[in-house]
Design a protein around this motif. Structure first.
Motif, mmCIF file in Angstrom:
data_model
loop_
_atom_site.group_PDB
_atom_site.id
_atom_site.type_symbol
_atom_site.label_atom_id
_atom_site.label_comp_id
_atom_site.label_asym_id
_atom_site.label_seq_id
_atom_site.Cartn_x
_atom_site.Cartn_y
_atom_site.Cartn_z
ATOM 1 N N ILE A 161 0.841 -1.370 0.042
ATOM 2 C CA ILE A 161 0.021 -0.058 0.123
ATOM 3 C C ILE A 161 0.727 1.379 0.024
ATOM 4 C CG2 ILE A 161 -1.805 1.413 1.433
ATOM 5 C CD1 ILE A 161 -2.715 -1.414 2.420
ATOM 6 N N GLY A 162 0.839 2.029 -1.097
ATOM 7 C CA GLY A 162 1.763 2.998 -1.035
ATOM 8 C C GLY A 162 1.545 4.256 -0.279
ATOM 9 N N LYS A 163 2.638 4.934 -0.420
ATOM 10 C CA LYS A 163 2.515 6.179 0.537
ATOM 11 C C LYS A 163 1.392 7.186 0.627
ATOM 12 C CE LYS A 163 5.346 10.333 1.986
ATOM 13 N NZ LYS A 163 6.602 11.266 1.682
ATOM 14 N N HIS A 164 0.887 7.698 1.716
ATOM 15 C CA HIS A 164 -0.311 8.470 1.977
ATOM 16 C C HIS A 164 -1.627 8.042 1.039
ATOM 17 C CE1 HIS A 164 -1.428 12.573 3.240
ATOM 18 N NE2 HIS A 164 -2.308 12.401 2.404
ATOM 19 N N SER A 165 -1.801 6.680 1.186
ATOM 20 C CA SER A 165 -3.128 6.150 0.626
ATOM 21 C C SER A 165 -4.347 5.769 1.694
ATOM 22 C CB SER A 165 -2.822 4.822 -0.164
ATOM 23 O OG SER A 165 -2.034 5.329 -1.226
ATOM 24 N N VAL A 166 -5.421 5.825 1.285
ATOM 25 C CA VAL A 166 -6.356 5.418 2.171
ATOM 26 C C VAL A 166 -7.074 4.099 1.809
ATOM 27 C CG1 VAL A 166 -8.658 6.305 3.136
ATOM 28 C CG2 VAL A 166 -6.603 7.719 2.525
ATOM 29 N N VAL A 167 -7.432 3.352 2.792
ATOM 30 C CA VAL A 167 -8.080 1.955 2.391
ATOM 31 C C VAL A 167 -9.434 2.212 3.231
ATOM 32 C CG1 VAL A 167 -7.961 -0.394 2.661
ATOM 33 C CG2 VAL A 167 -6.030 0.692 2.088
ATOM 34 N N GLY A 168 -10.598 2.140 2.580
ATOM 35 C CA GLY A 168 -11.833 2.282 2.907
ATOM 36 C C GLY A 168 -12.230 1.365 3.958
ATOM 37 N N GLY A 169 -13.274 1.412 5.068
ATOM 38 C CA GLY A 169 -13.853 0.458 5.874
ATOM 39 C C GLY A 169 -14.106 -0.765 5.029
ATOM 40 N N GLY A 170 -13.731 -1.917 5.899
ATOM 41 C CA GLY A 170 -14.238 -3.044 5.351
ATOM 42 C C GLY A 170 -13.608 -3.494 3.952
ATOM 43 N N ALA A 171 -12.928 -2.844 3.483
ATOM 44 C CA ALA A 171 -12.201 -3.199 2.160
ATOM 45 C C ALA A 171 -11.237 -4.494 2.308
ATOM 46 C CB ALA A 171 -11.377 -2.078 1.691
ATOM 47 N N VAL A 172 -11.011 -5.165 1.265
ATOM 48 C CA VAL A 172 -10.250 -6.793 1.063
ATOM 49 C C VAL A 172 -9.174 -6.161 0.082
ATOM 50 C CG1 VAL A 172 -10.026 -8.909 0.711
ATOM 51 C CG2 VAL A 172 -11.934 -8.082 1.989
ATOM 52 N N ILE A 173 -8.039 -5.891 0.632
ATOM 53 C CA ILE A 173 -6.912 -5.615 -0.369
ATOM 54 C C ILE A 173 -6.004 -6.726 -0.939
ATOM 55 C CG2 ILE A 173 -4.725 -4.077 -0.702
ATOM 56 C CD1 ILE A 173 -7.338 -2.600 -0.136
ATOM 57 N N THR A 174 -6.381 -6.992 -2.351
ATOM 58 C CA THR A 174 -5.709 -8.215 -3.032
ATOM 59 C C THR A 174 -4.522 -7.932 -3.725
ATOM 60 O OG1 THR A 174 -7.361 -8.360 -4.709
ATOM 61 C CG2 THR A 174 -7.960 -9.530 -2.205
ATOM 62 N N ARG A 175 -4.543 -6.768 -4.320
ATOM 63 C CA ARG A 175 -3.706 -6.285 -5.044
ATOM 64 C C ARG A 175 -2.716 -4.912 -4.462
ATOM 65 N NH1 ARG A 175 -6.544 -5.915 -10.716
ATOM 66 N NH2 ARG A 175 -8.130 -4.936 -9.228
ATOM 67 N N ASP A 176 -1.684 -4.602 -5.037
ATOM 68 C CA ASP A 176 -0.912 -3.269 -4.672
ATOM 69 C C ASP A 176 -1.744 -2.211 -4.792
ATOM 70 O OD1 ASP A 176 1.257 -4.840 -4.148
ATOM 71 O OD2 ASP A 176 2.528 -4.225 -5.868
ATOM 72 N N VAL A 177 -1.829 -1.417 -3.943
ATOM 73 C CA VAL A 177 -2.461 0.059 -3.969
ATOM 74 C C VAL A 177 -1.394 1.272 -4.255
ATOM 75 C CG1 VAL A 177 -3.730 1.930 -2.606
ATOM 76 C CG2 VAL A 177 -4.311 -0.563 -2.528
ATOM 77 N N PRO A 178 -1.623 1.909 -5.496
ATOM 78 C CA PRO A 178 -0.541 2.829 -5.617
ATOM 79 C C PRO A 178 -0.360 4.114 -4.682
ATOM 80 C CG PRO A 178 -1.837 2.482 -7.517
ATOM 81 C CD PRO A 178 -2.492 1.859 -6.440
ATOM 82 N N ALA A 179 0.625 4.702 -4.462
ATOM 83 C CA ALA A 179 0.608 6.021 -3.687
ATOM 84 C C ALA A 179 -0.219 6.937 -3.886
ATOM 85 C CB ALA A 179 2.281 6.503 -3.622
ATOM 86 N N TYR A 180 -0.643 7.493 -2.855
ATOM 87 C CA TYR A 180 -1.676 8.556 -3.123
ATOM 88 C C TYR A 180 -2.926 8.104 -3.731
ATOM 89 C CZ TYR A 180 2.457 11.214 -1.712
ATOM 90 O OH TYR A 180 3.481 11.643 -1.050
ATOM 91 N N SER A 181 -3.535 7.017 -3.108
ATOM 92 C CA SER A 181 -4.709 6.582 -3.617
ATOM 93 C C SER A 181 -5.888 6.113 -2.772
ATOM 94 C CB SER A 181 -4.481 5.274 -4.532
ATOM 95 O OG SER A 181 -3.469 5.531 -5.577
ATOM 96 N N GLY A 199 -3.547 19.456 -7.935
ATOM 97 C CA GLY A 199 -3.357 19.593 -6.597
ATOM 98 C C GLY A 199 -4.673 19.231 -5.984
ATOM 99 N N ASN A 200 -5.173 18.383 -6.350
ATOM 100 C CA ASN A 200 -6.552 17.598 -6.018
ATOM 101 C C ASN A 200 -6.832 16.156 -6.053
ATOM 102 O OD1 ASN A 200 -9.067 18.045 -4.808
ATOM 103 N ND2 ASN A 200 -10.045 19.082 -6.376
ATOM 104 N N TRP A 201 -7.563 15.611 -5.261
ATOM 105 C CA TRP A 201 -7.957 14.342 -5.214
ATOM 106 C C TRP A 201 -8.890 14.085 -6.489
ATOM 107 C CZ3 TRP A 201 -5.526 10.451 -2.666
ATOM 108 C CH2 TRP A 201 -4.848 10.811 -1.765
ATOM 109 N N ILE A 202 -8.669 13.309 -7.482
ATOM 110 C CA ILE A 202 -9.336 13.003 -8.521
ATOM 111 C C ILE A 202 -9.867 11.652 -8.639
ATOM 112 C CG2 ILE A 202 -9.454 13.132 -11.312
ATOM 113 C CD1 ILE A 202 -8.808 15.636 -9.977
ATOM 114 N N SER A 203 -11.385 11.539 -9.093
ATOM 115 C CA SER A 203 -11.973 10.331 -9.006
ATOM 116 C C SER A 203 -11.699 9.536 -10.245
ATOM 117 C CB SER A 203 -13.469 10.513 -9.254
ATOM 118 O OG SER A 203 -14.303 11.385 -7.910
ATOM 119 N N VAL A 204 -11.415 8.200 -10.009
ATOM 120 C CA VAL A 204 -10.992 7.155 -11.162
ATOM 121 C C VAL A 204 -12.211 6.549 -11.454
ATOM 122 C CG1 VAL A 204 -9.500 5.250 -11.517
ATOM 123 C CG2 VAL A 204 -8.957 7.066 -10.022
ATOM 124 N N LYS A 205 -12.530 6.702 -12.846
ATOM 125 C CA LYS A 205 -13.810 6.011 -13.270
ATOM 126 C C LYS A 205 -13.232 4.399 -13.753
ATOM 127 C CE LYS A 205 -16.075 10.129 -14.747
ATOM 128 N NZ LYS A 205 -16.398 10.820 -15.952
#
Length: 205
Positions: A161-181, A199-205
């Motif tokens: 799980i990369g730097k300054h990332s957030v994992v939501g409640g109840g999430a199951v992490i099975t793959r790498d999470v990039p930094a700042y995600s 300079g902002n958090w952008i939604s990923v579709k």
């Protein structure tokens, strides 16, 4: 050859030493190990705290390091029996977490409540042998600096799980999470990334 290598290379001696450290069929080290051996082997940084009701299943043959100013809250379990557990500075391990090595947790990380971080898996593919009797497989989990892992998340073996990332409640992490995600869901998917140009958090579709 070091003492550790000699023990590993001698199956009979290894079995004896293992019996001396841990009762058969259990994960918790014997009382003498917890009281008289571990305090002189493992590292606890200045100002770090392990709450009284934490279960510390740590053994002398793998590393356990708790960085300065870090806290492990009550009702958590920490186990380094199959791999090192390294926790950086200023990190909070919240109530009722389960941390099973090999795990590297960085600095200023927040783990909320009821999180499972396990670098251990059991082999299961041989149907002629009970799963409990098959070999243990390990892969290091890395949680980099400044991350926030929300309550009830599960972090599976081998992921980063990369730097300054957030994992939501109840999430199951099975793959790498990039930094700042930001990752949510089961299995988790990335829903936001920080765009440094905007300079902002952008939604990923």
């Amino acid at each position: 050859m070091s003492l550790k290598e000699k023990i590993k290379g001698n199956p009979g001696l290894k079995k004896l030493v293992h019996w001396m450290l841990i009762p058969p069929g259990e994960a918790r080290p014997r009382l003498w190990v917890r009281l008289f051996l571990n305090p002189f082997i493992h590292h606890y940084g200045k100002g770090s705290k392990v709450r009284y009701r934490t279960r510390m299943d740590v053994l002398p043959f793998n590393k356990f390091n708790l960085g300065k100013g870090s806290t492990i809250e009550s009702f958590s379990t920490v186990n380094n029996g199959v791999g090192d557990v390294i926790i950086g500075d200023g990190t909070l391990i919240g109530m009722s977490n389960v941390i099973i090595g090999p795990v590297n947790i960085g600095n200023n990380v927040i783990l909320a409540q009821n999180i499972v971080v396990s670098g251990l898996n059991h082999e299961y593919r041989n149907t002629d042998i009970a799963i409990k009797d098959q070999k243990i497989i390990t892969a290091t989990i890395t949680i980099e600096d400044d991350c926030w892992i929300a309550a009830n998340a599960v972090i599976t073996a081998g992921v980063t799980i990369g730097k300054h990332s957030v994992v939501g409640g109840g999430a199951v992490i099975t793959r790498d999470v990039p930094a700042y995600s930001v990752a949510v869901g089961n299995p988790a998917r990335i829903i936001k990334r920080f765009d440094f140009e905007m300079g902002n958090w952008i939604s990923v579709k």
